[in-house]
Design a protein around this motif. Structure first.
Motif, PDB file in Angstrom:
ATOM      1  N   VAL A 520       0.891  -1.436   0.019  1.00  0.00           N
ATOM      2  CA  VAL A 520      -0.004  -0.287  -0.297  1.00  0.00           C
ATOM      3  C   VAL A 520       0.722   1.434   0.238  1.00  0.00           C
ATOM      4  CG1 VAL A 520       0.123  -0.257   2.678  1.00  0.00           C
ATOM      5  CG2 VAL A 520      -1.606   1.193   1.138  1.00  0.00           C
ATOM      6  N   GLY A 523      -0.304   7.179   2.191  1.00  0.00           N
ATOM      7  CA  GLY A 523      -1.424   7.905   2.487  1.00  0.00           C
ATOM      8  C   GLY A 523      -2.506   7.136   2.140  1.00  0.00           C
ATOM      9  N   GLU A 524      -2.224   5.842   1.005  1.00  0.00           N
ATOM     10  CA  GLU A 524      -3.058   5.232   0.503  1.00  0.00           C
ATOM     11  C   GLU A 524      -3.929   4.334   1.533  1.00  0.00           C
ATOM     12  OE1 GLU A 524      -1.173   3.154  -3.348  1.00  0.00           O
ATOM     13  OE2 GLU A 524      -1.338   5.144  -4.473  1.00  0.00           O
ATOM     14  N   VAL A 525      -5.113   4.006   1.037  1.00  0.00           N
ATOM     15  CA  VAL A 525      -5.906   2.958   2.237  1.00  0.00           C
ATOM     16  C   VAL A 525      -6.477   1.962   1.263  1.00  0.00           C
ATOM     17  CG1 VAL A 525      -7.917   3.151   3.640  1.00  0.00           C
ATOM     18  CG2 VAL A 525      -6.761   5.246   3.362  1.00  0.00           C
ATOM     19  N   GLU A 526      -6.114   0.451   1.819  1.00  0.00           N
ATOM     20  CA  GLU A 526      -6.900  -0.609   1.925  1.00  0.00           C
ATOM     21  C   GLU A 526      -7.758  -1.348   2.443  1.00  0.00           C
ATOM     22  OE1 GLU A 526      -3.303  -2.591  -1.046  1.00  0.00           O
ATOM     23  OE2 GLU A 526      -3.310  -3.702   0.811  1.00  0.00           O
ATOM     24  N   VAL A 549       2.329   1.243   8.572  1.00  0.00           N
ATOM     25  CA  VAL A 549       0.875   0.946   8.904  1.00  0.00           C
ATOM     26  C   VAL A 549      -0.086   1.115   9.431  1.00  0.00           C
ATOM     27  CG1 VAL A 549       1.184  -0.554   6.078  1.00  0.00           C
ATOM     28  CG2 VAL A 549       0.133  -1.696   8.137  1.00  0.00           C
ATOM     29  N   ARG A 563     -15.352   8.241   9.095  1.00  0.00           N
ATOM     30  CA  ARG A 563     -14.072   7.745   9.952  1.00  0.00           C
ATOM     31  C   ARG A 563     -14.649   7.828  11.584  1.00  0.00           C
ATOM     32  NH1 ARG A 563      -8.963   8.881   8.695  1.00  0.00           N
ATOM     33  NH2 ARG A 563      -8.644   9.641  11.145  1.00  0.00           N
ATOM     34  N   ARG A 570      -2.917   3.745  15.572  1.00  0.00           N
ATOM     35  CA  ARG A 570      -2.485   4.848  14.644  1.00  0.00           C
ATOM     36  C   ARG A 570      -0.376   3.717  14.283  1.00  0.00           C
ATOM     37  NH1 ARG A 570      -5.378   8.690  13.267  1.00  0.00           N
ATOM     38  NH2 ARG A 570      -3.456  10.101  12.772  1.00  0.00           N
ATOM     39  N   GLY A 593     -10.037  -0.448   7.099  1.00  0.00           N
ATOM     40  CA  GLY A 593      -8.979   0.433   6.138  1.00  0.00           C
ATOM     41  C   GLY A 593      -7.462  -0.090   7.404  1.00  0.00           C
ATOM     42  N   GLN A 595      -3.071   1.588   6.128  1.00  0.00           N
ATOM     43  CA  GLN A 595      -3.265   2.718   5.671  1.00  0.00           C
ATOM     44  C   GLN A 595      -1.735   3.077   5.603  1.00  0.00           C
ATOM     45  OE1 GLN A 595      -3.857   6.746   7.121  1.00  0.00           O
ATOM     46  NE2 GLN A 595      -4.234   7.949   4.798  1.00  0.00           N
TER      47      GLN A 595
END
Length: 851
Positions: A520, A523-526, A549, A563, A570, A593, A595
């Motif tokens: 990933v 900044g992108e999210v799977e 991640v 959200r 985090r 999600g 990220q």
């Protein structure tokens, strides 16, 4: 009434507006139909859904006497994609004519023998009729809606199955009324919606559950399918006790209740086919029974496959209708095949899925060598014998705006019952299938493009060679609009059992307890879609191979986007970088999600900074701790290292660490049905990034190493032992090796703890010891020539210094004599001057001299 008619005529067959028809076409032949359009202005929608292999194409011309054929050049409109076809014709398309009114002739061409359904309808009415058990395709562009209608004659419960093959859709349902165009389901007006149900792809409606929502019998339901992005797939109405038709090479996800059956039918034109019926088990214990008799059951079958407990991917291979494994005592085929009257070569296989426990599964039937359609983000099973191959296809509908948008293919290779039967060596277990990817832009003439797709990245990691997942591979290519053809070949001497996923930036639908490696961008999210069949504790784990991640959990996609999280992790919860967390859940869909927050650039042609990680989620009983909390590294993860010289260029390093130790007291919160093993891996590298990637994932990114000029050296030692929560004293683990001097080494120990239930692995979690850095300096013996030279130089310097000292001493004495002589001369010539008494303690005195 929404019924269909079986047609066997080779002449032109009339179609009724909005009434589906079931028919067949022979190999390299045309079958013709006609529809009379009575409206001057309208949009005519023609849809074909194949039920068997053959990939029929659609050719349309205006006129009663014309027979459209590509070879005759008399085709006004055509559709030639893959699998199903949809074609829209409107007034804007028929210039210089201005009216759609008249007879339209439709030709269906079969590349192979094919059975299909065909429907022609006015799009102004916006509604396509559905028939229970028969799939109907949908193909949506962004922001569009497609409507369907189903008449419920008698059933007090039914299911609407949405099979997404690209993108995501929202399904909304209303009851049909006379002025139905004003009652079409919408975002602001719907009685049922997939956004509010526990399962967005299997919508179960019943008299008992939905009485307050005006569930009705002997009435129609209006179904709206919409999408925010391009979406493609098919819809099926399922009634209990009635079969669902399986399309060749297209997977279907469904459920079965405990002690119940779900029925399927699969048709083929082959006289002696080799058929694979495979299943991915999301949860439960489904069993497969197959017969040539419609009355198939666990007591009446020709072929059967019962998955082992914990087995998630299974395959039943049938070698022709006259061969059977596990024959029952009742194999009679006295019933009449409903298609035998017009196509005597068609053979129907009747499939019953029995629920030993309530189960969710993905089922697919396919002939050997048939192209299998991949659904985006969904596991597709594969089994290849030595020397065989399997072809998969995936369609990308539109180009993405970014020039570095990637299409990813994920291949997991599994150990299973076939691996055990083959008695494979570790070297054979590491053998991968050969994968070639081709791209077809589906254009004609000079615009036609068919080429081997350049691979941007190709990474393979190896897990425990004797665990469930033995290797994982990610292949990335640039994404363009068109068709991707993936040829997976087995060049080895043993069968390979694997799964494949095609994905862009979409959702992965995987079973609980399945490990998946992915990449990933920062900044992108799977997103991951998991179905939880009962309440419990959901334990989620993300293990970094490189980069880092974070993840969040929500009960709907909408909440995930907004959200509104049930849980968010985090930052990693261990010093080794493993992110994990738990949350209480109830039955239904869960969305996670992931990220990327840190990453590396490992390709000079693609500047995307990415993290490579492994994802896994498990459902635990309530009041149970996650596996990450069962054990901890012994002695707080310390690694002791002793060095000793072997010779001038190498050193012997002796490593010592303590085994894992229980992290809980008195087994509180531990599932008592579990047993544990630990695989210790001592990893030595010359780079900290490669230390993490190999330690966590057994992955050495050679391309990354070459691109960044990092040393790809790696040394690994592994050992497996049992672990018990009751162990009070950790064992001392030892190992030694010899390393070259002159480098700095990074040393880490990774303990992969695995939990087993009834002998089947159910989860695994890594524990990380402290990473040590050791510099092995080189002590080079002195060079004799250099030593001799230094001695000569030193001797000459010493002699020079002695001569200088002697010269200075001589000069000192000479100057001293000269100074004394000059003083004496002065005393004689100046007697009247005061004289200095040199006696100690006396000051100068003055003498007066007189005559």
């Amino acid at each position: 009434e929404n019924t269909f008619t079986v047609i066997a005529s080779s002449e032109v067959t009339p179609l009724e507006v909005s009434k589906p028809l079931l028919s067949s076409v022979g190999e390299e032949q045309y079958k013709y139909f006609q529809i009379r359009v009575t409206k001057p202005k309208c949009v005519l929608l023609i849809s074909i859904t194949p039920l068997t292999d053959g990939d029929p194409d659609l050719f349309v011309s205006f006129g009663e006497d014309v027979r459209p054929a590509l070879e005759l050049g008399n085709v006004d409109f055509y559709s030639s994609s893959f699998k199903g076809e949809q074609l829209e014709i409107s007034n804007e398309d028929i210039a210089p004519r201005t009216s759609m009114e008249g007879v339209w002739t439709i030709g269906v061409y079969g590349f192979a023998n094919c059975t299909f359904t065909i429907t022609a309808a006015y799009e102004t009415e916006k509604v396509m009729p559905l028939i229970s058990g028969l799939p109907t395709d949908f193909d949506l562009s962004a922001g569009k809606v497609q409507y369907f209608r189903w008449y419920n004659y008698y059933s007090d419960n039914f299911s609407i199955i949405i099979s997404e093959e690209e993108g995501h859709v929202i399904t909304r349902i209303n009851l049909y009324e006379e002025d139905f165009l004003t009652k079409l389901p919408s975002e602001n007006s719907s009685t049922w919606s997939s956004e509010t149900l526990t399962d967005r792809t299997i919508l179960k409606l019943s008299q008992e559950k939905d009485d307050t929502k005006q569930f009705c019998v002997d009435c129609s339901y209006l179904i709206a399918i919409s999408a925010k992005t391009s979406a493609r797939g098919f819809i099926i109405i399922s009634i209990p006790g009635e079969p669902i038709y399986l399309q060749d090479g297209r997977a279907l996800r469904y459920t079965v209740e405990k002690d119940n059956y779900e029925l399927f039918e699969y048709m083929t034109w082959e006289s002696s086919p080799r058929i694979d019926i495979n299943m991915i088990v999301y949860y439960g214990q489904p069993e497969i029974y197959v017969s040539l008799n419609p009355n198939v059951s666990k007591d009446n079958y020709n072929w059967t496959l019962i998955p082992h407990i914990g087995e998630k991917l299974v395959n039943l291979r049938i070698e022709g209708p006259d061969t059977s494994a596990n024959k029952s005592n009742n194999n009679s085929n006295s019933s009449v095949d409903p298609f035998s009257g017009f196509e005597p070569t068609i053979t129907t296989y009747y499939i019953a899925v029995y629920g030993k426990k309530a189960s969710s599964y993905l089922i697919m039937s396919t002939l050997e060598d048939v192209e299998i359609l991949l659904s985006e983000g969904e596991l597709t099973y594969g089994f290849i014998n030595p020397g065989d191959y399997q072809t998969y296809i995936f369609y990308c509908s539109v180009d993405f705006p970014t020039s570095f948008q990637r299409l990813k293919f994920y291949l997991n290779v599994y150990n299973d019952r076939f691996t055990n039967y083959s008695n494979l060596t570790d070297a054979e277990i590491k053998q991968q299938p050969k994968t070639d990817i081709y791209f077809d832009n589906l254009k004609t003439g000079i615009d036609k493009q068919y080429e081997k797709a350049p691979v941007l990245r190709d990474q393979t990691t190896y897990k425990d060679l004797h665990g469930m997942v033995r290797s994982q591979q990610i292949i990335q290519v640039k994404e363009n609009e068109g068709l991707y053809i993936v040829n997976v070949t087995n060049p080895h001497t043993h069968p390979i059992n694997f799964s494949i996923i095609a994905n862009r930036l979409d959702t992965f639908a995987i079973p609980l307890g399945t490990s998946l490696m992915s990449r990933v961008g920062v900044g992108e999210v799977e997103m991951y879609e998991l179905y939880v069949n009962q309440s419990g504790i959901l334990a989620v784990q993300a293990t970094p191979c490189f980069g880092a991640v974070r993840f969040a959990v929500a009960t709907t996609l909408e909440k995930l986007v907004n959200r509104e999280f049930e849980m968010e992790v985090r930052s990693p919860k261990t010093h080794g970088g493993v992110s994990y967390g738990t949350v209480g859940v109830t039955q239904g869909m869960i969305y996670i999600g992931v990220q990327g927050i840190e990453g590396v650039v490992d390709d000079k042609d693609d500047p995307t900074r990415e993290a490579l990680y492994k994802f896994e989620a498990n459902l635990l009983p309530n009041d149970t701790l996650p596996a990450n909390d069962y054990f901890s590294p012994g002695d707080n993860g310390a690694i002791k290292i002793q060095q000793s010289d072997v010779d001038n260029t190498t050193k012997k390093l002796e490593f010592e660490w303590r085994s894992v130790e229980p992290a809980v007291k008195n087994s509180e919160g531990v599932d008592g049905s579990l047993t544990f093993t630990v695989r210790y891996s001592l990893v030595v590298t010359k780079d900290p990034v490669l230390q993490t990637s190999f330690g966590f994932c057994s992955y050495m990114p050679v391309e990354f190493s070459n691109f960044t000029k990092r040393d790809s050296f790696v040394y690994e030692y592994s050992e497996v032992s049992d672990a018990k929560i009751s162990d009070k004293e950790p064992k001392t683990m030892k190992h030694s090796t010899i390393l070259q001097k002159g480098s700095t080494y990074f040393i880490g120990v990774y303990a992969m703890v695995k939990g087993f239930q009834n002998g089947v692995q159910t989860w695994e979690t890594p524990l990380v010891y402290q990473t040590e850095q050791v510099s092995l300096n080189v002590q080079t013996p002195p060079n004799q020539n250099i030593v001799t030279g230094l001695m000569v130089v030193c001797a000459i310097g010493f002699v020079g210094i002695l001569l200088g000292v002697c010269w200075l001493l001589f000069r000192y004495r000479y100057l001293k004599r000269e100074l004394r002589y000059q003083v004496m001369t002065t005393d004689v010539s100046n007697l009247e001057e005061p004289q200095i008494d040199t006696r100690k303690g006396k000051g100068p005195t003055v003498a007066a001299i007189s005559d």
